[in-house]
Design an enzyme around this catalytic site. Structure first.
Site, PDB file in Angstrom:
ATOM      1  N   HIS A  81       0.837  -1.202   0.000  1.00 35.39           N
ATOM      2  CA  HIS A  81       0.000   0.000   0.000  1.00 35.39           C
ATOM      3  C   HIS A  81       0.877   1.259   0.000  1.00 35.39           C
ATOM      4  O   HIS A  81       0.621   2.199  -0.768  1.00 35.39           O
ATOM      5  CB  HIS A  81      -0.905  -0.035   1.246  1.00 35.39           C
ATOM      6  N   GLU A  82       1.893   1.263   0.840  1.00 38.65           N
ATOM      7  CA  GLU A  82       2.786   2.433   0.907  1.00 38.65           C
ATOM      8  C   GLU A  82       3.599   2.585  -0.373  1.00 38.65           C
ATOM      9  O   GLU A  82       3.864   3.702  -0.820  1.00 38.65           O
ATOM     10  CB  GLU A  82       3.703   2.342   2.126  1.00 38.65           C
TER      11      GLU A  82
ATOM     12  N   HIS B  89       1.775   4.545  -2.913  1.00 40.08           N
ATOM     13  CA  HIS B  89       1.904   5.996  -2.730  1.00 40.08           C
ATOM     14  C   HIS B  89       3.253   6.498  -3.245  1.00 40.08           C
ATOM     15  O   HIS B  89       3.354   7.603  -3.773  1.00 40.08           O
ATOM     16  CB  HIS B  89       1.759   6.348  -1.249  1.00 40.08           C
TER      17      HIS B  89
ATOM     18  N   GLU C 274      -6.736   6.384  -1.096  1.00 40.08           N
ATOM     19  CA  GLU C 274      -6.610   5.196  -0.253  1.00 40.08           C
ATOM     20  C   GLU C 274      -7.238   3.987  -0.921  1.00 40.08           C
ATOM     21  O   GLU C 274      -6.722   2.867  -0.826  1.00 40.08           O
ATOM     22  CB  GLU C 274      -7.239   5.454   1.120  1.00 40.08           C
TER      23      GLU C 274
END
Length: 656
Positions: free
Chosen positions: A184-185, A188, A271
């Site tokens: 997930h990070e 980003h 998100e």
């Protein structure tokens, strides 16, 4: 996930951010002006009437017009100056990179040689993701004082990015769940969210600084002395200070209200995208949903205790504060909504996380269940593969993660340990350049001894067996592993290292594609990590860089074949992908596209816009695969080109 499309979305969000910022500033100016009108009216009334009610001159406040251009101009200009200066201050504070953000909220950098099995597992997961994506390995930080489950990525570029997790995440998440959170990070990191987050934080601070000034002014009254209660001047001073403090407080928090809306508006939808990307990367939905379910069932959840996290609340994996105004300020969608987006059959049941204790089984060398390292992937067939190299930019796939795990499993333990050491990493990187030809190797070792000392030669001797065991597919991934340690080397030592690196590359009188790729990757990553704010877009016209593109495509064509006719055909195949430059690209002889000229061309192209970089990589992919085979040396050169453009490109095996 399309890396270049994500970059364009980030730029559109920047435009929307400016509109919201304008609204926040306008609200702050309006609140400040109203406060100034009320305050000036009170002061004028006090000056106009004495204690007995007689006028001392001046126009009564009731007779003043509601809009006073002079007063409005002063308030507006003062507000803009304060907000702008505060935002620039916060931007400059964060411009040194992701480490400044992590350390600003109390993060502790993880020691690469940690003996804590949980921290070691986290490093392994982050390294796997970096190798699979082709991005530099981020530094890893831990918030030791935070028992909540949360994480964030921060930085201006992939070269200065850091990943930070809380102690709660480290203790409560399984390896699969931690992999989902890290994926997930990485989403980003790869889709341009980090730079946007930094901008939002700078803006929020600028807007909030007026409120902070007002609160400080009112707080100072506890110790202030303004004369006795019978002293009209002393009472007036008290009134003035209270009025100014209250006006600043109200104006600042009106802006803060809008600032929170800015955080929420730029964060929520991203998100969902990051969750979806994490599932796409890992092909393991339970990783992300498992972490979210544990947050929902945990008494502390994802809420952080430090007040320092407020200005970066939109960075986090999950919401770090309790949202007011019915969720209007919420920076993240509700947990249940996020889970159902991945797992539609979710029944709404969360579970309380127990402390994970099986991380002690995490190996210190090989990853469990991983197959032995595959044979070198050179040569590989297919024009489609060459085009896929460009399409793979900024992406991670489940096959890529498995390939990265296999590559890392084939790296000897002593080499991996050296890559994590600020002392050994520079020497290890120099060791990757040692030639097999005895005379050249002897000359290179002499250069290393002169630059780094006898201790470096002893280290190389210790690492020699491991270095010789590395296959071609291991060399650039080992360099990626070494980048965090290289960033920790003092600037003076780095200058010595860069000089030694250049001597080794030129030791045999020629520069191979691997030598060029290694040197370019190292120097570009270190330059961006030292000054991440220097990465900027300055060139938007294809025609403005037609000469540089000709150099890059010609160099790739000569790397693909020693036959000039075949190289010319490869160049034509690639240049056909650049319709806007039709007839303006020239195939150059090898003497006009040497590695030095390629280096200069790439330095200029680093400032090109996303569409130019994208089409250049597509064209380059067609050049190197025009003959139906893709050599490791060609893929290494493509990775050097991509790294120079600040575009992460996975390893050859991962792209395949």
């Amino acid at each position: 996930m399309d890396f270049f499309a994500a970059e364009q979305r980030a730029k559109k969000k920047t435009a929307r951010l400016l509109i919201l910022f304008g609204m926040a500033v306008a609200g702050t100016v309006a609140a400040g002006y109203i406060g100034a009108v009320i305050l000036s009216g009170a002061v004028q009334a006090r000056q106009s009437y004495g204690r007995s009610g007689y006028s001392y001159g001046g126009e009564p406040a009731a007779d003043q017009p509601l809009f006073r251009p002079g007063l409005f101009a002063v308030v507006a200009l003062g507000t803009l100056v304060v907000i702008g200066a505060a935002s620039l201050y916060k931007w400059s504070e964060f411009s040194s990179g992701g480490a400044a953000v992590a350390e600003g909220v109390g993060g502790r950098k993880v020691d690469p040689h940690t003996t804590d099995p949980r921290e070691h597992q986290l490093l392994n997961v982050v390294e796997e993701m970096a190798i699979a994506s082709g991005a530099p390995v981020p530094s890893v930080y831990i918030l030791d004082d935070e028992p909540a489950i949360n994480s964030f990525a921060a930085g201006l570029t992939s070269s200065d990015a850091v990943i930070t997790v809380t102690r709660g995440a480290l203790e409560k998440l399984s390896r699969d769940e931690m992999q989902g959170v890290v994926a997930h990070e990485f989403s980003h990191i790869l889709n341009g969210d980090m730079r946007m987050n930094i901008r939002v934080s700078a803006i929020i601070f600028g807007i909030l600084v007026l409120g902070l000034a007002g609160r400080a002014t009112l707080w100072s009254l506890r110790y202030g002395r303004f004369g006795s209660s019978r002293d009209r001047n002393g009472g007036g001073a008290m009134l003035l200070v209270v009025g100014v403090g209250a006006a600043l407080l109200v104006a600042g928090y009106v802006g803060y209200f809008f600032g929170r809306l800015i955080q929420a508006s730029v964060s929520r939808q991203r998100e969902f995208l990051a969750d979806a990307s994490a599932v796409q990367f890992t092909r393991n939905p339970e990783g992300v949903t498992g972490a979210l379910k544990k947050i929902g069932g945990y008494a502390i959840g994802s809420t952080l205790s430090t007040h320092k996290a407020a200005e970066i609340s939109h960075f986090f994996f999950a919401q770090e504060f309790v949202s007011n105004f019915g969720g209007l300020w919420a920076t993240h969608p509700p947990l249940g909504t996020r889970i159902r987006a991945i797992e539609p059959a979710f029944d709404g049941k969360y579970f309380e996380p127990k402390e994970v204790v099986d991380v002690a089984k995490e190996p210190w060398g090989r990853v469990p269940g991983m197959p032995p390292t595959p044979p070198p992937p050179s040569p590989m067939a297919g024009v489609a593969l060459g085009a896929a190299l460009a399409a793979a930019a900024g992406t991670i796939t489940a096959n890529g993660i498995a390939g990265a795990q296999a590559i890392l499993a084939g790296v000897p333990a002593d080499i991996r340990a050296a890559a994590r050491s600020p002392h050994d990493a520079p020497i290890l990187v120099l060791g990757l350049l040692l030639d097999d030809e005895p005379t050249v190797r002897s000359s290179q070792l002499q250069s290393i001894g002169s630059a780094e000392g006898s201790d470096a030669l002893s280290t190389l001797s210790r690492l020699d067996a491991g270095l010789r065991a590395l296959g071609p597919e291991h060399r650039l991934p080992v360099l990626q592993l070494a980048l965090p340690a290289l960033k920790a080397v003092p600037p003076t030592a780095l200058r010595t290292f860069a000089g030694a690196l250049d001597e080794l590359v030129k030791a045999d009188g020629r520069v191979s594609t691997f030598e060029f790729a290694l040197q370019k990757l190292v120097l570009r990553a270190l330059a961006l990590s030292r000054a991440p704010a220097s990465a900027s877009t300055e060139i938007y016209s294809f025609q403005a860089v037609a000469g540089e593109i000709s150099v890059v495509l010609s160099a790739l064509a000569h790397a693909s074949s020693d036959n000039d006719e075949a190289a010319s055909r490869a160049f034509a195949e690639g240049s056909s992908q650049l319709k806007l430059l039709e007839g303006k690209l020239a195939y150059l002889p090898q003497a006009q596209c040497t590695m030095d000229k390629l280096d200069a061309a790439l330095d200029r192209l680093a400032g090109a816009s996303g569409p130019i970089k994208q089409r250049l990589l597509v064209a380059g992919g067609h050049v190197v695969s025009a003959d139906g085979v893709l050599l490791t040396s060609e893929a290494e050169l493509m990775r050097a080109v991509a790294a120079s453009l600040d575009v992460p490109l996975p390893p050859l095996a991962a792209a395949a």
